[in-house]
Design a protein around this motif. Structure first.
Motif, PDB file in Angstrom:
ATOM      1  N   GLU A  42       0.886  -1.208   0.087  1.00  0.00           N
ATOM      2  CA  GLU A  42      -0.047   0.021  -0.048  1.00  0.00           C
ATOM      3  C   GLU A  42       0.889   1.480   0.028  1.00  0.00           C
ATOM      4  O   GLU A  42       0.537   2.228  -0.574  1.00  0.00           O
ATOM      5  CB  GLU A  42      -1.004   0.002   1.006  1.00  0.00           C
ATOM      6  CG  GLU A  42      -2.150  -1.010   1.289  1.00  0.00           C
ATOM      7  CD  GLU A  42      -2.727  -0.831  -0.394  1.00  0.00           C
ATOM      8  OE1 GLU A  42      -3.355   0.477  -0.716  1.00  0.00           O
ATOM      9  OE2 GLU A  42      -3.150  -1.821  -0.888  1.00  0.00           O
ATOM     10  N   LEU A  43       2.008   1.206   0.858  1.00  0.00           N
ATOM     11  CA  LEU A  43       2.957   2.467   0.767  1.00  0.00           C
ATOM     12  C   LEU A  43       3.648   2.617  -0.442  1.00  0.00           C
ATOM     13  O   LEU A  43       3.787   3.797  -1.106  1.00  0.00           O
ATOM     14  CB  LEU A  43       3.758   2.236   1.783  1.00  0.00           C
ATOM     15  CG  LEU A  43       3.440   2.257   3.133  1.00  0.00           C
ATOM     16  CD1 LEU A  43       4.626   1.909   4.260  1.00  0.00           C
ATOM     17  CD2 LEU A  43       2.881   3.673   3.531  1.00  0.00           C
ATOM     18  N   ILE A  44       3.964   1.770  -1.441  1.00  0.00           N
ATOM     19  CA  ILE A  44       4.294   1.873  -2.568  1.00  0.00           C
ATOM     20  C   ILE A  44       3.281   2.526  -3.595  1.00  0.00           C
ATOM     21  O   ILE A  44       3.536   3.248  -4.357  1.00  0.00           O
ATOM     22  CB  ILE A  44       5.029   0.436  -3.218  1.00  0.00           C
ATOM     23  CG1 ILE A  44       6.069  -0.166  -2.595  1.00  0.00           C
ATOM     24  CG2 ILE A  44       5.029   0.250  -4.920  1.00  0.00           C
ATOM     25  CD1 ILE A  44       6.646  -1.439  -2.788  1.00  0.00           C
ATOM     26  N   LYS A  45       2.061   1.758  -3.692  1.00  0.00           N
ATOM     27  CA  LYS A  45       0.814   2.489  -4.545  1.00  0.00           C
ATOM     28  C   LYS A  45       0.748   3.917  -3.932  1.00  0.00           C
ATOM     29  O   LYS A  45       0.497   4.701  -4.841  1.00  0.00           O
ATOM     30  CB  LYS A  45      -0.756   1.861  -3.970  1.00  0.00           C
ATOM     31  CG  LYS A  45      -0.697   0.266  -4.724  1.00  0.00           C
ATOM     32  CD  LYS A  45      -1.940  -0.060  -4.422  1.00  0.00           C
ATOM     33  CE  LYS A  45      -2.159  -1.644  -4.709  1.00  0.00           C
ATOM     34  NZ  LYS A  45      -3.258  -2.218  -4.050  1.00  0.00           N
ATOM     35  N   LYS A  46       1.086   4.287  -2.812  1.00  0.00           N
ATOM     36  CA  LYS A  46       0.943   5.770  -2.463  1.00  0.00           C
ATOM     37  C   LYS A  46       2.010   6.573  -3.123  1.00  0.00           C
ATOM     38  O   LYS A  46       1.784   7.512  -3.598  1.00  0.00           O
ATOM     39  CB  LYS A  46       0.988   5.707  -0.958  1.00  0.00           C
ATOM     40  CG  LYS A  46       0.837   7.157  -0.239  1.00  0.00           C
ATOM     41  CD  LYS A  46       0.589   7.185   1.242  1.00  0.00           C
ATOM     42  CE  LYS A  46       0.958   8.409   1.835  1.00  0.00           C
ATOM     43  NZ  LYS A  46       2.205   8.997   1.946  1.00  0.00           N
ATOM     44  N   GLU A  47       3.131   6.011  -3.121  1.00  0.00           N
ATOM     45  CA  GLU A  47       4.504   6.710  -3.707  1.00  0.00           C
ATOM     46  C   GLU A  47       3.998   7.061  -5.062  1.00  0.00           C
ATOM     47  O   GLU A  47       4.460   7.933  -5.524  1.00  0.00           O
ATOM     48  CB  GLU A  47       5.638   5.690  -3.496  1.00  0.00           C
ATOM     49  CG  GLU A  47       6.451   5.947  -2.106  1.00  0.00           C
ATOM     50  CD  GLU A  47       7.534   5.276  -2.187  1.00  0.00           C
ATOM     51  OE1 GLU A  47       8.342   5.066  -1.168  1.00  0.00           O
ATOM     52  OE2 GLU A  47       8.017   4.720  -3.201  1.00  0.00           O
ATOM     53  N   TRP A  48       3.397   5.878  -5.885  1.00  0.00           N
ATOM     54  CA  TRP A  48       3.321   5.918  -7.182  1.00  0.00           C
ATOM     55  C   TRP A  48       2.252   7.009  -7.620  1.00  0.00           C
ATOM     56  O   TRP A  48       2.311   7.797  -8.490  1.00  0.00           O
ATOM     57  CB  TRP A  48       2.776   4.602  -8.080  1.00  0.00           C
ATOM     58  CG  TRP A  48       4.082   3.840  -8.117  1.00  0.00           C
ATOM     59  CD1 TRP A  48       4.825   2.992  -6.980  1.00  0.00           C
ATOM     60  CD2 TRP A  48       4.806   3.804  -9.305  1.00  0.00           C
ATOM     61  NE1 TRP A  48       5.750   2.679  -7.700  1.00  0.00           N
ATOM     62  CE2 TRP A  48       5.930   2.937  -9.065  1.00  0.00           C
ATOM     63  CE3 TRP A  48       4.745   4.212 -10.495  1.00  0.00           C
ATOM     64  CZ2 TRP A  48       6.889   2.320 -10.080  1.00  0.00           C
ATOM     65  CZ3 TRP A  48       5.616   3.832 -11.608  1.00  0.00           C
ATOM     66  CH2 TRP A  48       6.644   3.136 -11.270  1.00  0.00           C
ATOM     67  N   SER A  49       1.164   6.968  -6.539  1.00  0.00           N
ATOM     68  CA  SER A  49      -0.073   7.813  -6.935  1.00  0.00           C
ATOM     69  C   SER A  49       0.536   9.238  -6.692  1.00  0.00           C
ATOM     70  O   SER A  49      -0.287  10.267  -6.922  1.00  0.00           O
ATOM     71  CB  SER A  49      -1.438   7.511  -6.023  1.00  0.00           C
ATOM     72  OG  SER A  49      -0.919   7.553  -4.493  1.00  0.00           O
ATOM     73  N   GLU A  50       1.395   9.548  -5.778  1.00  0.00           N
ATOM     74  CA  GLU A  50       1.835  10.763  -5.314  1.00  0.00           C
ATOM     75  C   GLU A  50       2.803  11.325  -6.246  1.00  0.00           C
ATOM     76  O   GLU A  50       3.659  12.292  -6.080  1.00  0.00           O
ATOM     77  CB  GLU A  50       2.215  10.780  -4.013  1.00  0.00           C
ATOM     78  CG  GLU A  50       1.097  10.911  -2.887  1.00  0.00           C
ATOM     79  CD  GLU A  50       1.270  10.778  -1.407  1.00  0.00           C
ATOM     80  OE1 GLU A  50       2.349  10.820  -1.107  1.00  0.00           O
ATOM     81  OE2 GLU A  50       0.337  10.660  -0.651  1.00  0.00           O
ATOM     82  N   ASP A  51       3.363  10.715  -7.381  1.00  0.00           N
ATOM     83  CA  ASP A  51       4.256  11.124  -8.296  1.00  0.00           C
ATOM     84  C   ASP A  51       5.504  11.150  -7.656  1.00  0.00           C
ATOM     85  O   ASP A  51       6.300  12.478  -8.249  1.00  0.00           O
ATOM     86  CB  ASP A  51       3.896  12.113  -9.056  1.00  0.00           C
ATOM     87  CG  ASP A  51       4.308  12.159 -10.524  1.00  0.00           C
ATOM     88  OD1 ASP A  51       5.024  11.132 -10.939  1.00  0.00           O
ATOM     89  OD2 ASP A  51       4.132  13.285 -10.902  1.00  0.00           O
ATOM     90  N   GLU A  52       6.047  10.368  -6.794  1.00  0.00           N
ATOM     91  CA  GLU A  52       7.518  10.553  -6.156  1.00  0.00           C
ATOM     92  C   GLU A  52       8.344   9.879  -7.078  1.00  0.00           C
ATOM     93  O   GLU A  52       7.997   9.021  -8.073  1.00  0.00           O
ATOM     94  CB  GLU A  52       7.150   9.902  -4.842  1.00  0.00           C
ATOM     95  CG  GLU A  52       6.614  10.956  -3.821  1.00  0.00           C
ATOM     96  CD  GLU A  52       6.701  10.245  -2.411  1.00  0.00           C
ATOM     97  OE1 GLU A  52       7.265   9.466  -2.113  1.00  0.00           O
ATOM     98  OE2 GLU A  52       5.665  10.556  -1.748  1.00  0.00           O
ATOM     99  N   GLU A  53       9.447   9.936  -6.907  1.00  0.00           N
ATOM    100  CA  GLU A  53      10.743   9.265  -7.538  1.00  0.00           C
ATOM    101  C   GLU A  53      10.526   7.722  -7.223  1.00  0.00           C
ATOM    102  O   GLU A  53      10.532   7.292  -5.847  1.00  0.00           O
ATOM    103  CB  GLU A  53      12.176   9.835  -6.930  1.00  0.00           C
ATOM    104  CG  GLU A  53      13.148   8.926  -7.894  1.00  0.00           C
ATOM    105  CD  GLU A  53      13.567   9.790  -8.893  1.00  0.00           C
ATOM    106  OE1 GLU A  53      12.778  10.767  -9.375  1.00  0.00           O
ATOM    107  OE2 GLU A  53      14.723   9.685  -9.340  1.00  0.00           O
ATOM    108  N   VAL A  54      10.232   6.705  -8.149  1.00  0.00           N
ATOM    109  CA  VAL A  54       9.893   5.558  -8.144  1.00  0.00           C
ATOM    110  C   VAL A  54      10.947   4.682  -8.738  1.00  0.00           C
ATOM    111  O   VAL A  54      11.689   5.062  -9.535  1.00  0.00           O
ATOM    112  CB  VAL A  54       8.667   4.947  -8.371  1.00  0.00           C
ATOM    113  CG1 VAL A  54       7.549   5.965  -7.526  1.00  0.00           C
ATOM    114  CG2 VAL A  54       8.355   5.337  -9.969  1.00  0.00           C
TER     115      VAL A  54
END
Ligand code: NI
Length: 138
Positions: A42-54
């Motif tokens: 879920e934290l990974i999904k949040k990172e992607w949805s917030e357009d962070e560096e992935v």
């Protein structure tokens, strides 16, 4: 590593039984490890949805004979050289190629590159798998 904390969870009995089956079926050693994995996901999904560096991997399976496809795939990767860390190409059989690209960059740019690659004619299957270190990337 940070300190380990414990917390209690109230849960419906039937839901817990289903969860225990999932824990066993996936080979987790404990409920805790399964819950930690779900939280990380879920934290990974949040990172992607917030357009962070992935970081992630784009997998493509495509028809080697599709007209101009190899050139288009190479061109797109050159256009996005700042996102593509490395590419591995496997000649699966006479007709099919499997390619996987390690990618790193802003979530929206990585997704955009994935859409461009997977929508090309001759690409039979394409998938982006996102992951995370759980920390800020440089
Ligand atoms: Ni090939």
């Amino acid at each position: 590593m940070s300190e380990i904390k414990r917390f209690g969870v109230s849960i419906d009995e039937n839901l817990l039984e289903e969860f225990d089956e999932l824990v066993e079926g996936k080979g987790y050693g404990s409920r805790s490890e399964a819950i930690r994995d779900l939280i990380r996901e879920e934290l990974i999904k949040k990172e992607w949805s917030e357009d962070e560096e992935v970081v992630g991997v784009i997998t493509l399976l495509y028809d080697h004979h599709a007209h101009g496809l190899s050139d288009k795939l190479t061109e797109l990767q050159h256009d996005s050289y700042h996102l593509v860390i490395s590419t591995t190409h496997v000649h699966l059989d006479h007709d099919n190629c499997l390619e996987f690209m390690a990618v790193k960059g802003k979530g929206s740019e990585v997704k955009d590159l994935t859409y461009k690659l997977t929508s090309l004619k001759g690409v039979k299957h394409g998938k982006l798998t996102g992951t995370s270190t759980g920390e800020e990337l440089d």
